[in-house]
Design an enzyme around this catalytic site. Structure first.
Site, mmCIF file in Angstrom:
data_model
loop_
_atom_site.group_PDB
_atom_site.id
_atom_site.type_symbol
_atom_site.label_atom_id
_atom_site.label_comp_id
_atom_site.label_asym_id
_atom_site.label_seq_id
_atom_site.Cartn_x
_atom_site.Cartn_y
_atom_site.Cartn_z
ATOM 1 N N GLU A 37 -6.287 7.224 -0.854
ATOM 2 C CA GLU A 37 -6.192 6.023 -0.027
ATOM 3 C C GLU A 37 -6.867 4.845 -0.713
ATOM 4 O OE1 GLU A 37 -4.522 5.370 2.790
ATOM 5 O OE2 GLU A 37 -3.690 7.392 2.648
ATOM 6 N N HIS A 95 1.485 4.451 -2.885
ATOM 7 C CA HIS A 95 1.539 5.908 -2.705
ATOM 8 C C HIS A 95 2.772 6.487 -3.400
ATOM 9 C CE1 HIS A 95 -1.869 6.821 -0.231
ATOM 10 N NE2 HIS A 95 -1.508 6.017 0.749
ATOM 11 N N HIS A 117 0.837 -1.206 0.000
ATOM 12 C CA HIS A 117 0.000 0.000 0.000
ATOM 13 C C HIS A 117 0.873 1.258 0.000
ATOM 14 C CE1 HIS A 117 -3.324 2.707 1.383
ATOM 15 N NE2 HIS A 117 -2.334 3.288 2.036
ATOM 16 N N GLU A 118 1.891 1.272 0.849
ATOM 17 C CA GLU A 118 2.761 2.450 0.913
ATOM 18 C C GLU A 118 3.553 2.620 -0.383
ATOM 19 O OE1 GLU A 118 2.216 4.470 3.123
ATOM 20 O OE2 GLU A 118 1.062 3.195 4.466
#
Length: 284
Positions: free
Chosen positions: A171, A104, A100-101
């Site tokens: 997100e 980003h 997930h990071e």
């Protein structure tokens, strides 16, 4: 124009050196491959799957499980993980969070948020300048004194709402891309559920002292006792999990998980151990 220049200058400075500032705010410490070989190998594999350079890894000595990414470009990417996350979650859940990071970083969300912060800052400055320059009784402003006061109050709030909406949309996108990177949406969905569960009763002191950094974390690190809990930049965790599981049900990301990883371990069974007394709980 003055408001826009001031806001742009502040956010340019924050974008250029903001990653170091945030890491210092949270007392993050860099991790070498020798200190955490398993964590490094996992992150390297995920970076290859994401198609981005290997990000720098940092550890934050914090019991609340959480993580965030920073860096002004994929080449300058940073992933910071709380020790609470490494102690409480399985290897596959940690992989989902890191993916997930990385999403980003891959999507350049730090740059997007810097631009929205510039716009929000300009609106706030504009409202204040408008009050100072046109809020007196002799002003010819069509809004009048009451109108200028309302503008000063409502302008920054409107800017915050725009910021929150963009942050929440990023997100959701990072969740979807993170699921594709790690290979199975359930890894991230389970990770989010564990983060929300083990966050309860654990106060992130650094985040409470610096609430402006809350939007960077994978889940809201604030306790909710402060008024800033009303302006959450994170979508509901339940909704995020539901979207990920729907993605899994439709076959999105399934069947391409990296081989050779262990089956999900129970809490306390992560490869980084669960011994709070150890100096390096994330090391092998």
């Amino acid at each position: 124009m003055i408001a826009l220049l001031i806001a742009g200058g502040m956010n340019l400075f924050a974008w250029w050196g903001g990653d170091g500032m945030v890491l210092r705010m949270h007392n993050a410490q860099p991790v070498t491959p020798q200190e955490a070989p398993q964590l490094y190998a996992m992150t390297e594999r995920l970076a290859q799957r994401a198609g981005i350079p290997m990000p720098a890894l940092y550890i934050i000595h914090e019991d609340q499980p959480n993580a965030f990414a920073t860096g002004r470009s994929p080449e300058k990417g940073v992933v910071a993980l709380n020790t609470g996350l490494l102690n409480m979650m399985s290897e596959q859940e940690v992989a989902g969070v890191i993916a997930h990071e990385m999403a980003h970083i891959k999507n350049r969300d730090t740059l997007i948020m810097a631009v929205t912060a510039s716009i929000a800052g300009a609106i706030g400055f504009l409202a204040q300048f408008g009050f100072m320059m046109g809020g007196n009784r002799d002003s010819r402003s069509p809004f009048g004194l009451i109108g200028m006061i309302l503008l000063m109050i409502l302008g920054p709030i409107a800017a915050m709402v725009v910021q929150m909406a963009i942050s929440r949309s990023r997100e959701y996108e990072a969740d979807a891309e993170g699921a594709r990177i790690c290979g199975d949406p359930a890894w991230l969905a389970n990770g989010l559920a564990q983060l929300e569960r083990y966050k309860q009763g654990r106060v992130n002191q650094a985040a409470e002292a610096n609430p402006a950094t809350a939007h960077m974390f994978i889940i809201n690190p604030l306790s909710g006792f402060r008024i800033d809990g009303l302006f959450s930049t994170h979508p509901p965790t339940e909704e995020r999990i539901a979207r990920l599981m729907a993605m899994r049900g439709s076959g999105g990301g399934a069947g391409v998980a990296p081989g050779g990883w262990a089956k999900p371990a129970s809490v306390g069974g992560s490869p980084w151990g669960q011994a709070p007394q150890r100096r390096n709980p994330w090391a092998r």
